[in-house]
Design a protein around this motif. Structure first.
Motif, PDB file in Angstrom:
ATOM      1  N   GLN A  48       0.818  -1.207   0.000  1.00  0.00           N
ATOM      2  CA  GLN A  48       0.000   0.000   0.000  1.00  0.00           C
ATOM      3  C   GLN A  48       0.859   1.268   0.000  1.00  0.00           C
ATOM      4  OE1 GLN A  48      -3.640  -0.515  -0.248  1.00  0.00           O
ATOM      5  NE2 GLN A  48      -2.495  -2.356  -0.819  1.00  0.00           N
ATOM      6  N   ARG A  49       0.287   2.342  -0.485  1.00  0.00           N
ATOM      7  CA  ARG A  49       0.988   3.627  -0.591  1.00  0.00           C
ATOM      8  C   ARG A  49       1.599   4.043   0.760  1.00  0.00           C
ATOM      9  NH1 ARG A  49      -2.625   8.193  -2.786  1.00  0.00           N
ATOM     10  NH2 ARG A  49      -1.502   8.166  -4.780  1.00  0.00           N
ATOM     11  N   GLY A  50       2.829   4.518   0.712  1.00  0.00           N
ATOM     12  CA  GLY A  50       3.537   4.944   1.913  1.00  0.00           C
ATOM     13  C   GLY A  50       4.466   3.898   2.477  1.00  0.00           C
ATOM     14  N   GLY A  54     -10.349  -4.794  -2.549  1.00  0.00           N
ATOM     15  CA  GLY A  54     -10.291  -3.348  -2.359  1.00  0.00           C
ATOM     16  C   GLY A  54      -8.871  -2.833  -2.256  1.00  0.00           C
ATOM     17  N   LYS A  55      -8.033  -3.565  -1.536  1.00  0.00           N
ATOM     18  CA  LYS A  55      -6.633  -3.150  -1.391  1.00  0.00           C
ATOM     19  C   LYS A  55      -5.873  -3.265  -2.703  1.00  0.00           C
ATOM     20  CE  LYS A  55      -6.280  -4.245   3.534  1.00  0.00           C
ATOM     21  NZ  LYS A  55      -5.643  -5.114   4.570  1.00  0.00           N
ATOM     22  N   LEU A  56      -6.213  -4.293  -3.486  1.00  0.00           N
ATOM     23  CA  LEU A  56      -5.551  -4.466  -4.782  1.00  0.00           C
ATOM     24  C   LEU A  56      -5.934  -3.326  -5.724  1.00  0.00           C
ATOM     25  CD1 LEU A  56      -3.750  -6.239  -6.558  1.00  0.00           C
ATOM     26  CD2 LEU A  56      -5.787  -7.529  -7.222  1.00  0.00           C
ATOM     27  N   GLU A  57      -7.218  -2.999  -5.762  1.00  0.00           N
ATOM     28  CA  GLU A  57      -7.672  -1.892  -6.605  1.00  0.00           C
ATOM     29  C   GLU A  57      -7.043  -0.572  -6.167  1.00  0.00           C
ATOM     30  OE1 GLU A  57     -12.103  -3.295  -8.078  1.00  0.00           O
ATOM     31  OE2 GLU A  57     -11.894  -2.256  -6.161  1.00  0.00           O
ATOM     32  N   THR A  58      -6.944  -0.365  -4.869  1.00  0.00           N
ATOM     33  CA  THR A  58      -6.326   0.854  -4.348  1.00  0.00           C
ATOM     34  C   THR A  58      -4.862   0.939  -4.749  1.00  0.00           C
ATOM     35  OG1 THR A  58      -7.836   0.976  -2.460  1.00  0.00           O
ATOM     36  CG2 THR A  58      -5.732   2.124  -2.244  1.00  0.00           C
ATOM     37  N   PHE A  59      -4.157  -0.194  -4.671  1.00  0.00           N
ATOM     38  CA  PHE A  59      -2.750  -0.218  -5.083  1.00  0.00           C
ATOM     39  C   PHE A  59      -2.612   0.160  -6.545  1.00  0.00           C
ATOM     40  CE2 PHE A  59       0.516  -2.819  -7.221  1.00  0.00           C
ATOM     41  CZ  PHE A  59       1.646  -2.180  -6.726  1.00  0.00           C
ATOM     42  N   PHE A  60      -3.427  -0.434  -7.401  1.00  0.00           N
ATOM     43  CA  PHE A  60      -3.358  -0.128  -8.827  1.00  0.00           C
ATOM     44  C   PHE A  60      -3.620   1.362  -9.084  1.00  0.00           C
ATOM     45  CE2 PHE A  60      -4.698  -4.720 -10.135  1.00  0.00           C
ATOM     46  CZ  PHE A  60      -3.401  -5.161  -9.885  1.00  0.00           C
ATOM     47  N   LYS A  61      -4.629   1.907  -8.436  1.00  0.00           N
ATOM     48  CA  LYS A  61      -4.971   3.320  -8.636  1.00  0.00           C
ATOM     49  C   LYS A  61      -3.863   4.228  -8.108  1.00  0.00           C
ATOM     50  CE  LYS A  61      -9.980   2.546  -8.268  1.00  0.00           C
ATOM     51  NZ  LYS A  61     -11.187   2.767  -7.422  1.00  0.00           N
ATOM     52  N   ASP A  62      -3.343   3.908  -6.928  1.00  0.00           N
ATOM     53  CA  ASP A  62      -2.320   4.764  -6.315  1.00  0.00           C
ATOM     54  C   ASP A  62      -1.007   4.740  -7.082  1.00  0.00           C
ATOM     55  OD1 ASP A  62      -4.065   5.541  -4.347  1.00  0.00           O
ATOM     56  OD2 ASP A  62      -3.267   4.202  -2.796  1.00  0.00           O
ATOM     57  N   ILE A  63      -0.632   3.573  -7.583  1.00  0.00           N
ATOM     58  CA  ILE A  63       0.635   3.493  -8.309  1.00  0.00           C
ATOM     59  C   ILE A  63       0.540   4.265  -9.617  1.00  0.00           C
ATOM     60  CG2 ILE A  63       0.425   1.408  -9.748  1.00  0.00           C
ATOM     61  CD1 ILE A  63       3.298   2.218  -7.348  1.00  0.00           C
ATOM     62  N   LEU A  91       3.827  -5.729 -14.736  1.00  0.00           N
ATOM     63  CA  LEU A  91       3.491  -7.148 -14.626  1.00  0.00           C
ATOM     64  C   LEU A  91       3.391  -7.451 -13.135  1.00  0.00           C
ATOM     65  CD1 LEU A  91       5.975  -8.678 -17.251  1.00  0.00           C
ATOM     66  CD2 LEU A  91       3.765  -7.538 -17.635  1.00  0.00           C
ATOM     67  N   TRP A  92       2.231  -7.921 -12.687  1.00  0.00           N
ATOM     68  CA  TRP A  92       1.954  -8.038 -11.259  1.00  0.00           C
ATOM     69  C   TRP A  92       1.518  -9.468 -10.922  1.00  0.00           C
ATOM     70  CZ3 TRP A  92       2.451  -5.713  -6.686  1.00  0.00           C
ATOM     71  CH2 TRP A  92       1.582  -6.046  -5.648  1.00  0.00           C
ATOM     72  N   TYR A  93       2.249 -10.099  -9.987  1.00  0.00           N
ATOM     73  CA  TYR A  93       1.901 -11.454  -9.547  1.00  0.00           C
ATOM     74  C   TYR A  93       2.085 -11.503  -8.033  1.00  0.00           C
ATOM     75  CZ  TYR A  93       1.732 -16.634  -9.859  1.00  0.00           C
ATOM     76  OH  TYR A  93       1.385 -17.961  -9.743  1.00  0.00           O
ATOM     77  N   GLN A  94       0.980 -11.441  -7.309  1.00  0.00           N
ATOM     78  CA  GLN A  94       1.009 -11.400  -5.847  1.00  0.00           C
ATOM     79  C   GLN A  94      -0.279 -12.005  -5.325  1.00  0.00           C
ATOM     80  OE1 GLN A  94      -1.046  -9.455  -3.665  1.00  0.00           O
ATOM     81  NE2 GLN A  94       0.061 -10.142  -1.828  1.00  0.00           N
ATOM     82  N   PRO A 113      -1.082   0.458 -18.389  1.00  0.00           N
ATOM     83  CA  PRO A 113      -1.549  -0.930 -18.437  1.00  0.00           C
ATOM     84  C   PRO A 113      -0.957  -1.766 -17.298  1.00  0.00           C
ATOM     85  CG  PRO A 113      -0.876  -0.190 -20.619  1.00  0.00           C
ATOM     86  CD  PRO A 113      -0.405   0.848 -19.641  1.00  0.00           C
ATOM     87  N   ILE A 114      -1.796  -2.579 -16.695  1.00  0.00           N
ATOM     88  CA  ILE A 114      -1.365  -3.499 -15.644  1.00  0.00           C
ATOM     89  C   ILE A 114      -1.821  -4.897 -16.047  1.00  0.00           C
ATOM     90  CG2 ILE A 114      -1.599  -4.168 -13.218  1.00  0.00           C
ATOM     91  CD1 ILE A 114      -2.163  -1.195 -12.603  1.00  0.00           C
TER      92      ILE A 114
END
Length: 264
Positions: free
Chosen positions: A129-131, A175-184, A156-159, A194-195
């Motif tokens: 997560q951000r921070g 929710g946390k995954l979507e937040t990570f994608f948006k924040d990055i 390229l994301w594998y987690q 693209p992700i």
């Protein structure tokens, strides 16, 4: 020959030999035109496949570069994450097979590929997560990758394996995954970046693994593509992909990336 003259000749020979073995400087033009891909997530992205024998799909190629831990470009070779995922023994991941497959299919248009390893084994989605350190490191490395020119083509994301050990770690995963994608995307100032994410092939608990997979497959954000790794061969530890599976995954990721690159 006097002692002084002999010493002088030795120095000249030593200087000449150092020139001969000096690493080849990367071509500035190749740096400016490179297509950059960020590799992030945990161990199956960092790679745990055996390095011996080295698959032909993972061989070095002067047109495939890697951003090392010192934030400088060098010719890429396995293991790509050796100086990033430093607390584990890294092996074959999908990165080199991905890059070689792209060049094999469309070398004229792609040119040079720059890989930016950022994956770290055993990392929960909360750690991304951000921070946090992993998020900040990814942003720093992505920004450093652009200093010599080029364009970030995708992540390229594998987690997710670390979120399959108990119910608490599954709750809120989507929710946390979507937040990570948006924040990055926001921090890199690339709102349409693209992700390409990978839906899990394995996990620590079958029930929770399916719950994480469901969350991954249901992500509907723009420009997020999901590659399903289910069915790829797993090592005897029942968690990590085999070398052959990592190569297969790399080719799957390459196919998805090429489709995306046709439209951007």
């Amino acid at each position: 020959m006097g002692g002084g003259m002999f010493f002088l000749v030795c120095l000249m020979l030593l200087a000449h030999s150092s020139i001969l073995v000096r690493p080849k400087k990367l071509n500035d033009n190749s740096l400016e035109g490179k297509n950059i891909f960020i590799l992030a997530g945990q161990s199956n992205m960092a790679g745990r496949g055996s390095l011996v024998p080295m698959p032909s799909e993972c061989q070095r190629n002067p047109r495939i570069l890697r951003l090392n831990a010192k934030l400088t470009w060098e010719e890429a070779q396995e293991p790509l994450h050796q100086d990033i995922d430093i607390h584990k023994t890294c092996g074959i991941g999908p990165g080199m097979a991905f890059a070689n497959s792209i060049l094999e299919r469309d070398s004229a248009r792609v040119g040079v590929i720059g890989l930016v390893p950022c994956a770290v084994g055993a990392t929960n989605i909360t750690a991304w997560q951000r921070g946090g350190f992993l998020f900040n490191q990814l942003v720093e490395r992505a920004q450093a990758a652009l200093r010599d020119g080029g364009r970030i083509r995708g992540i390229l994301w594998y987690q997710g394996e670390s979120n399959t050990d108990n119910l608490e770690n599954v709750k809120g995963y989507k929710g946390k995954l979507e937040t990570f994608f948006k924040d990055i995307r926001s921090d890199l100032k690339l709102p349409q970046l693209p992700i390409i994410q990978v839906a899990l092939a394995s996990g620590q608990n079958a029930t929770y693994t399916e719950m994480v997979r469901k969350a991954q497959l249901e992500i509907k954000l723009p420009n997020v593509t999901c590659i399903d790794a289910k069915g790829l061969q797993i090592q005897s530890d029942k968690l990590h992909l085999t070398t052959e599976a990592e190569v297969r995954l790399g080719k799957m990721l390459a196919g998805a990336a090429l489709k995306i690159m046709e439209h951007i």
